[in-house]
Design an enzyme around this catalytic site. Sequence first.
Site, PDB file in Angstrom:
ATOM      1  CB  ALA A   1       2.340  -2.508   4.161  1.00 38.42           C
TER       2      ALA A   1
ATOM      3  CD  GLU B   1       1.890   5.469   3.674  1.00 38.42           C
ATOM      4  OE1 GLU B   1       2.075   4.230   3.698  1.00 38.42           O
ATOM      5  OE2 GLU B   1       0.882   6.006   4.154  1.00 38.42           O
TER       6      GLU B   1
ATOM      7  CD  GLU C   1      -1.729   3.160   0.534  1.00 38.53           C
ATOM      8  OE1 GLU C   1      -1.975   3.893  -0.441  1.00 38.53           O
ATOM      9  OE2 GLU C   1      -0.686   3.232   1.193  1.00 38.53           O
TER      10      GLU C   1
ATOM     11  N   GLY D   1       3.022   2.002   1.339  1.00 39.07           N
ATOM     12  CA  GLY D   1       4.010   2.176   2.402  1.00 39.07           C
ATOM     13  C   GLY D   1       5.407   2.457   1.863  1.00 39.07           C
TER      14      GLY D   1
HETATM   15  N1  CO8 Z   1       2.811  -6.988  -0.668  1.00 39.19           N
HETATM   16  C1  CO8 Z   1       3.139  -8.273  -0.834  1.00 39.19           C
HETATM   17  N2  CO8 Z   1       3.656  -8.762  -1.996  1.00 39.19           N
HETATM   18  C2  CO8 Z   1       3.820  -7.911  -3.003  1.00 39.19           C
HETATM   19  C3  CO8 Z   1       3.477  -6.547  -2.897  1.00 39.19           C
HETATM   20  C4  CO8 Z   1       2.966  -6.081  -1.649  1.00 39.19           C
HETATM   21  N3  CO8 Z   1       2.663  -4.789  -1.424  1.00 39.19           N
HETATM   22  N4  CO8 Z   1       3.739  -5.957  -4.077  1.00 39.19           N
HETATM   23  C5  CO8 Z   1       4.224  -6.893  -4.891  1.00 39.19           C
HETATM   24  N5  CO8 Z   1       4.282  -8.084  -4.247  1.00 39.19           N
HETATM   25  C6  CO8 Z   1       4.745  -9.366  -4.781  1.00 39.19           C
HETATM   26  C7  CO8 Z   1       3.706 -10.019  -5.679  1.00 39.19           C
HETATM   27  O1  CO8 Z   1       2.753 -10.717  -4.928  1.00 39.19           O
HETATM   28  C8  CO8 Z   1       4.566 -10.912  -6.526  1.00 39.19           C
HETATM   29  O2  CO8 Z   1       4.910 -12.065  -5.778  1.00 39.19           O
HETATM   30  P1  CO8 Z   1       4.840 -13.521  -6.486  1.00 39.19           P
HETATM   31  O3  CO8 Z   1       5.869 -13.477  -7.572  1.00 39.19           O
HETATM   32  O4  CO8 Z   1       5.185 -14.456  -5.361  1.00 39.19           O
HETATM   33  O5  CO8 Z   1       3.460 -13.675  -7.022  1.00 39.19           O
HETATM   34  C9  CO8 Z   1       5.855 -10.120  -6.695  1.00 39.19           C
HETATM   35  O6  CO8 Z   1       5.858  -9.154  -5.635  1.00 39.19           O
HETATM   36  C10 CO8 Z   1       5.914  -9.367  -8.019  1.00 39.19           C
HETATM   37  O7  CO8 Z   1       4.740  -8.575  -8.106  1.00 39.19           O
HETATM   38  P2  CO8 Z   1       3.744  -8.645  -9.380  1.00 39.19           P
HETATM   39  O8  CO8 Z   1       3.764  -9.999  -9.992  1.00 39.19           O
HETATM   40  O9  CO8 Z   1       2.424  -8.115  -8.931  1.00 39.19           O
HETATM   41  O10 CO8 Z   1       4.497  -7.629 -10.364  1.00 39.19           O
HETATM   42  P3  CO8 Z   1       3.807  -6.711 -11.467  1.00 39.19           P
HETATM   43  O11 CO8 Z   1       4.927  -6.125 -12.253  1.00 39.19           O
HETATM   44  O12 CO8 Z   1       2.754  -7.433 -12.207  1.00 39.19           O
HETATM   45  O13 CO8 Z   1       3.074  -5.540 -10.635  1.00 39.19           O
HETATM   46  C11 CO8 Z   1       2.878  -3.851  -8.941  1.00 39.19           C
HETATM   47  C12 CO8 Z   1       3.841  -4.663  -9.852  1.00 39.19           C
HETATM   48  C13 CO8 Z   1       2.038  -2.903  -9.772  1.00 39.19           C
HETATM   49  C14 CO8 Z   1       3.762  -3.033  -7.981  1.00 39.19           C
HETATM   50  C15 CO8 Z   1       1.981  -4.835  -8.145  1.00 39.19           C
HETATM   51  O14 CO8 Z   1       2.802  -5.822  -7.544  1.00 39.19           O
HETATM   52  C16 CO8 Z   1       1.159  -4.172  -7.074  1.00 39.19           C
HETATM   53  O15 CO8 Z   1       0.150  -3.553  -7.366  1.00 39.19           O
HETATM   54  N6  CO8 Z   1       1.583  -4.311  -5.791  1.00 39.19           N
HETATM   55  C17 CO8 Z   1       0.829  -3.806  -4.663  1.00 39.19           C
HETATM   56  C18 CO8 Z   1       0.905  -2.293  -4.548  1.00 39.19           C
HETATM   57  C19 CO8 Z   1       0.048  -1.811  -3.391  1.00 39.19           C
HETATM   58  O16 CO8 Z   1      -1.149  -1.917  -3.392  1.00 39.19           O
HETATM   59  N7  CO8 Z   1       0.732  -1.263  -2.345  1.00 39.19           N
HETATM   60  C20 CO8 Z   1       0.054  -0.744  -1.174  1.00 39.19           C
HETATM   61  C21 CO8 Z   1      -0.018  -1.816  -0.100  1.00 39.19           C
HETATM   62  S1  CO8 Z   1      -0.922  -1.306   1.354  1.00 39.19           S
HETATM   63  C22 CO8 Z   1       0.201  -0.307   2.193  1.00 39.19           C
HETATM   64  O17 CO8 Z   1       1.303  -0.100   1.760  1.00 39.19           O
HETATM   65  C23 CO8 Z   1      -0.262   0.278   3.481  1.00 39.19           C
HETATM   66  C24 CO8 Z   1       0.846   0.986   4.258  1.00 39.19           C
HETATM   67  C25 CO8 Z   1       0.517   1.199   5.720  1.00 39.19           C
HETATM   68  C26 CO8 Z   1       0.550  -0.093   6.480  1.00 39.19           C
HETATM   69  C27 CO8 Z   1       0.779   0.035   7.953  1.00 39.19           C
HETATM   70  C28 CO8 Z   1       0.917  -1.358   8.586  1.00 39.19           C
HETATM   71  C29 CO8 Z   1       1.325  -1.392   9.996  1.00 39.19           C
END
Ligand code: CO8
Length: 295
Positions: free
Chosen positions: A91, A137, A157, A134
């Site tokens: 998400a 999921e 998460e 997500g």
């Molecule tokens: N949300 C928003 N932006 C994201 C996300 C995300 N989940 N993941 C990556 N991005 C963005 C980054 O901010 C970045 O943007 P920018 O270039 O503008 O800075 C771009 O994508 C590239 O990402 P990274 O620079 O971080 O790339 P890396 O190769 O260094 O890392 C990773 C890749 C490991 C995937 C890293 O981006 C990461 O850890 N992402 C988050 C993963 C995470 O924690 N996911 C769980 C989120 S919570 C969730 O999913 C809850 C679900 C239920 C929700 C129900 C709601 C109603």
Amino acid sequence: MTEALDPIRHSGTDLVQVECPARRPAAGSDDAGAPLDGVALVTLNRPRALNALSFALLTDLGRVIEALDADPAVRAIVITGAGRRAFAAGADIGELAEQTPDSLAASEGFRGWDRVAAVETPTIAAVRGYALGGGCELAMACDMLIAGSDAVFGQPEVKIGIIPGAGGTQRLTRAIGAARAMELVLTGRQIRADEAARLGLVTKVVPAEETLAAALDLAAEIAALPAGAARAAKAAVRAAAELPLAGGIVHERMLFRERFGTPDQVEGMRAFVEKRPPRWEGRPAPSDPPEDRPG
Ligand code: CO8
């Protein structure tokens, strides 16, 4: 009665693109290939944010998937992520950071996953790169999961102070068992495609470049079969995850009985007895005999 697909009926949006009928890319190429009758391709389209599932994207996804499900010409749906780096990295954390318990209680966001899980049409996730939070999921909400060798799965998460909230604790536990799900959910550890396959999370691992083609091939194989039987088969297998054994068997028996008297059952069995390929209603006769016959 099956119908020909009408490409203009399913236009998609900027965030969720639709190709219908899907075209199978040639091996090692991004070029569109032959259209696959009965197969729709849905692409999550925020590649610069690793296809993070914003509320707007989830709303579009729900609408798109329900429209495809309502179209009798769509007999299998593949969901994938734009680009090569991610199916979806979860998400949208920027949006989640603004939420409160009350805003989430009122949110329609969760429905994106629910709507994908609820469709009757068989669904296949084609996962390259990250399928986290997500995103994992969403892949698990699909019926089958084709993973490229570069796929990475996880429920991270806990590392940002929350827990999986779109079915992850439930579907991961059903897919791989409580002990393994506990470890992944409590540590947020990411796993690669080969480990995901060993744990039983994915249907098949294929070379990364072949991920979409493999998912589309599987979809086309299913789309070539009678749609009613495929939907009933999906409903029966799904019931196994949702009902106690005795209730699941009752449900299976009801679905089994309902197949009888349908044009597909009559034709399928008559063709077997007459030792000829079946001619499914509204579809051209196959030129070759089927490879597999029901046992
Ligand atoms: N949300 C928003 N932006 C994201 C996300 C995300 N989940 N993941 C990556 N991005 C963005 C980054 O901010 C970045 O943007 P920018 O270039 O503008 O800075 C771009 O994508 C590239 O990402 P990274 O620079 O971080 O790339 P890396 O190769 O260094 O890392 C990773 C890749 C490991 C995937 C890293 O981006 C990461 O850890 N992402 C988050 C993963 C995470 O924690 N996911 C769980 C989120 S919570 C969730 O999913 C809850 C679900 C239920 C929700 C129900 C709601 C109603």
